[in-house]
Scaffold this motif. Structure first.
Motif, PDB file in Angstrom:
ATOM      1  N   SER A   1      73.770 -18.447  -2.618  1.00 44.68           N
ATOM      2  CA  SER A   1      74.334 -17.097  -2.668  1.00 44.68           C
ATOM      3  C   SER A   1      75.512 -17.093  -3.626  1.00 44.68           C
ATOM      4  N   GLY A   2      75.776 -15.934  -4.202  1.00 46.25           N
ATOM      5  CA  GLY A   2      76.921 -15.784  -5.089  1.00 46.25           C
ATOM      6  C   GLY A   2      76.670 -16.343  -6.476  1.00 46.25           C
ATOM      7  N   GLU A   3      77.611 -16.071  -7.346  1.00 45.76           N
ATOM      8  CA  GLU A   3      77.540 -16.556  -8.716  1.00 45.76           C
ATOM      9  C   GLU A   3      78.031 -17.994  -8.786  1.00 45.76           C
ATOM     10  N   PRO A   4      77.420 -18.829  -9.641  1.00 49.50           N
ATOM     11  CA  PRO A   4      77.886 -20.218  -9.760  1.00 49.50           C
ATOM     12  C   PRO A   4      79.290 -20.294 -10.346  1.00 49.50           C
ATOM     13  N   SER A   5      80.078 -21.196  -9.826  1.00 51.43           N
ATOM     14  CA  SER A   5      81.440 -21.404 -10.296  1.00 51.43           C
ATOM     15  C   SER A   5      81.863 -22.813  -9.894  1.00 51.43           C
ATOM     16  N   ASP A   6      83.105 -23.168 -10.208  1.00 51.87           N
ATOM     17  CA  ASP A   6      83.603 -24.485  -9.826  1.00 51.87           C
ATOM     18  C   ASP A   6      83.632 -24.646  -8.310  1.00 51.87           C
ATOM     19  N   TYR A   7      83.827 -23.533  -7.598  1.00 50.55           N
ATOM     20  CA  TYR A   7      83.869 -23.587  -6.144  1.00 50.55           C
ATOM     21  C   TYR A   7      82.514 -23.260  -5.515  1.00 50.55           C
ATOM     22  N   ASN A   8      81.586 -22.798  -6.330  1.00 54.03           N
ATOM     23  CA  ASN A   8      80.235 -22.491  -5.851  1.00 54.03           C
ATOM     24  C   ASN A   8      79.228 -23.031  -6.873  1.00 54.03           C
ATOM     25  N   PRO A   9      79.105 -24.359  -6.964  1.00 52.80           N
ATOM     26  CA  PRO A   9      78.291 -24.964  -8.031  1.00 52.80           C
ATOM     27  C   PRO A   9      76.798 -24.775  -7.775  1.00 52.80           C
ATOM     28  N   PRO A  10      75.978 -25.044  -8.791  1.00 51.56           N
ATOM     29  CA  PRO A  10      74.525 -24.973  -8.603  1.00 51.56           C
ATOM     30  C   PRO A  10      74.068 -25.875  -7.462  1.00 51.56           C
ATOM     31  N   LYS A  11      73.039 -25.428  -6.769  1.00 52.60           N
ATOM     32  CA  LYS A  11      72.511 -26.218  -5.650  1.00 52.60           C
ATOM     33  C   LYS A  11      71.860 -27.501  -6.153  1.00 52.60           C
ATOM     34  N   LEU A  12      71.134 -27.400  -7.251  1.00 57.49           N
ATOM     35  CA  LEU A  12      70.450 -28.562  -7.825  1.00 57.49           C
ATOM     36  C   LEU A  12      70.536 -28.471  -9.333  1.00 57.49           C
ATOM     37  N   GLU A  13      70.876 -29.575  -9.960  1.00 53.29           N
ATOM     38  CA  GLU A  13      70.786 -29.665 -11.413  1.00 53.29           C
ATOM     39  C   GLU A  13      70.671 -31.134 -11.801  1.00 53.29           C
ATOM     40  N   GLY A  14      70.104 -31.335 -12.968  1.00 55.84           N
ATOM     41  CA  GLY A  14      69.896 -32.703 -13.418  1.00 55.84           C
ATOM     42  C   GLY A  14      68.988 -32.743 -14.621  1.00 55.84           C
ATOM     43  N   THR A  15      68.497 -33.927 -14.932  1.00 57.71           N
ATOM     44  CA  THR A  15      67.662 -34.120 -16.113  1.00 57.71           C
ATOM     45  C   THR A  15      66.437 -34.959 -15.777  1.00 57.71           C
ATOM     46  N   LEU A  16      65.393 -34.741 -16.550  1.00 58.56           N
ATOM     47  CA  LEU A  16      64.184 -35.552 -16.543  1.00 58.56           C
ATOM     48  C   LEU A  16      63.909 -35.995 -17.969  1.00 58.56           C
ATOM     49  N   LYS A  17      63.408 -37.191 -18.128  1.00 64.31           N
ATOM     50  CA  LYS A  17      63.069 -37.682 -19.468  1.00 64.31           C
ATOM     51  C   LYS A  17      61.854 -38.575 -19.367  1.00 64.31           C
ATOM     52  N   PHE A  18      60.867 -38.332 -20.247  1.00 64.12           N
ATOM     53  CA  PHE A  18      59.633 -39.102 -20.262  1.00 64.12           C
ATOM     54  C   PHE A  18      59.420 -39.698 -21.647  1.00 64.12           C
ATOM     55  N   GLY A  19      59.074 -40.955 -21.700  1.00 63.32           N
ATOM     56  CA  GLY A  19      58.748 -41.634 -22.947  1.00 63.32           C
ATOM     57  C   GLY A  19      57.565 -42.553 -22.719  1.00 63.32           C
ATOM     58  N   VAL A  20      57.015 -43.074 -23.805  1.00 64.10           N
ATOM     59  CA  VAL A  20      55.873 -43.973 -23.687  1.00 64.10           C
ATOM     60  C   VAL A  20      56.070 -45.153 -24.621  1.00 64.10           C
ATOM     61  N   LYS A  21      55.867 -46.339 -24.088  1.00 62.42           N
ATOM     62  CA  LYS A  21      55.911 -47.581 -24.843  1.00 62.42           C
ATOM     63  C   LYS A  21      55.026 -48.565 -24.094  1.00 62.42           C
ATOM     64  N   ARG A  22      53.754 -48.487 -24.398  1.00 59.72           N
ATOM     65  CA  ARG A  22      52.692 -49.159 -23.635  1.00 59.72           C
ATOM     66  C   ARG A  22      52.480 -48.481 -22.286  1.00 59.72           C
ATOM     67  N   TYR A  23      53.530 -48.293 -21.514  1.00 56.59           N
ATOM     68  CA  TYR A  23      53.449 -47.535 -20.276  1.00 56.59           C
ATOM     69  C   TYR A  23      54.308 -46.281 -20.403  1.00 56.59           C
ATOM     70  N   LEU A  24      54.004 -45.284 -19.570  1.00 56.80           N
ATOM     71  CA  LEU A  24      54.881 -44.132 -19.453  1.00 56.80           C
ATOM     72  C   LEU A  24      56.166 -44.549 -18.744  1.00 56.80           C
ATOM     73  N   HIS A  25      57.277 -44.045 -19.222  1.00 57.47           N
ATOM     74  CA  HIS A  25      58.565 -44.305 -18.601  1.00 57.47           C
ATOM     75  C   HIS A  25      59.213 -42.969 -18.228  1.00 57.47           C
ATOM     76  N   MET A  26      59.757 -42.919 -17.027  1.00 57.70           N
ATOM     77  CA  MET A  26      60.421 -41.709 -16.551  1.00 57.70           C
ATOM     78  C   MET A  26      61.838 -42.057 -16.120  1.00 57.70           C
ATOM     79  N   GLU A  27      62.778 -41.231 -16.533  1.00 58.69           N
ATOM     80  CA  GLU A  27      64.151 -41.344 -16.056  1.00 58.69           C
ATOM     81  C   GLU A  27      64.528 -40.050 -15.361  1.00 58.69           C
ATOM     82  N   THR A  28      64.987 -40.155 -14.130  1.00 65.03           N
ATOM     83  CA  THR A  28      65.348 -39.002 -13.321  1.00 65.03           C
ATOM     84  C   THR A  28      66.812 -39.109 -12.923  1.00 65.03           C
ATOM     85  N   ASP A  29      67.559 -38.030 -13.126  1.00 61.53           N
ATOM     86  CA  ASP A  29      68.959 -37.993 -12.723  1.00 61.53           C
ATOM     87  C   ASP A  29      69.231 -36.601 -12.144  1.00 61.53           C
ATOM     88  N   LEU A  30      69.213 -36.512 -10.829  1.00 62.74           N
ATOM     89  CA  LEU A  30      69.356 -35.231 -10.141  1.00 62.74           C
ATOM     90  C   LEU A  30      70.565 -35.258  -9.220  1.00 62.74           C
TER      91      LEU A  30
END
Length: 265
Positions: A142-171
């Motif tokens: 609820s409400g607008e995001p701010s320093d006192y009301n931050p996003p509920k979830l945020e982060g990054t996903l990254k996928f690469g391939v080097k023989r196998y698929l590689h995933m990096e998750t930071d949530l």
């Protein structure tokens, strides 16, 4: 516990999806100097809501935050997923093309899990060191995001391939802290942050589960082959010949001479 829940709660279709996935698949081979391969990814983020989830862990007040440097958001500027014969990278796919929809529904009906974020998209995959980070965002309840009301979830996903698929998750999941009943002098943080930062080697066609006392992530990758454009047909050249005249037409075409007029008395 995770898969026991799926066995009990998921529909037969969702359960069949999980059980039919192969246990091992060949490595993701790519030819040198070849065009980066296309993959279709699907990610479902959920949280545990069962009583006592994460209560046995000693959580730091500040677990740090993901780096959003050079991360890009999903392309939501339209609904089309193809531009001509090529996929539009990072364009979210419609719900009808997602494979984990039944698991999302099962989590919504569960007493132990709650789905948070669900997205599927296509992209070309390159070496992990050159891979592009994707930004995930879920606004506060609820409400607008701010320093006192931050996003509920945020982060990054990254996928690469080097023989196998590689995933990096930071949530980073932020949840309000409810003081214990009768604790009128609670001085702890109003919001508790839970961070899931991990790397995983993947195989396409297999459903991967990232475990965490509070968070959970389901990830699936499938090799995607863009549609092959139909070859353009060259227009046929029609040979034309002058029409032949029917026999006798030349004579018929000769104009007749009018008879000389005669004076009538």
């Amino acid at each position: 516990m995770m898969y026991r829940f799926l066995t009990v709660a998921c529909s037969a279709l969702a359960l069949g999806l999980l059980l039919s996935l192969p246990a091992s698949l060949p490595a993701e081979e790519t030819e040198a100097n070849a065009e980066p391969p296309w993959y279709e990814f699907e990610v479902l983020v959920f949280r545990r809501i069962d009583k006592g989830a994460g209560s046995t862990e000693a959580w730091p007040n500040d677990p740090g935050a993901p780096s959003f440097e050079n991360a890009i958001s999903f392309d939501t500027r339209g609904s089309a997923t193809l531009r001509g014969d090529l996929p539009i990278p990072y364009r979210p796919l419609p719900k009808a093309q997602r494979r984990l929809g039944n698991i999302w529904t099962a989590f919504r009906n569960s007493r132990n899990y709650r789905p948070l974020y669900h997205v599927a998209w296509r992209q070309q995959v390159v070496d992990p060191e050159q891979a592009q980070s994707l930004y995930l965002y879920l606004p506060p309840d609820s409400g607008e995001p701010s320093d006192y009301n931050p996003p509920k979830l945020e982060g990054t996903l990254k996928f690469g391939v080097k023989r196998y698929l590689h995933m990096e998750t930071d949530l980073l999941l932020r949840l309000p802290v409810t003081p214990a009943e009768g604790d009128d002098y609670f001085m702890g943080p109003a919001i508790r942050s839970y961070r899931l930062h991990t790397t995983r080697r993947m195989r396409s066609g297999k459903l991967h589960y990232l475990d965490h006392p509070v968070l959970g992530v389901l990830v699936q990758a499938e090799r995607y082959e863009p549609p092959v454009p139909e070859p353009e047909l060259e227009p046929e050249v029609m040979e034309t010949t002058p029409p032949t005249e029917p026999p006798g037409s030349s004579e018929a075409a000769q104009p007749t001479q009018p008879e000389p007029a005669t004076n009538q008395q």
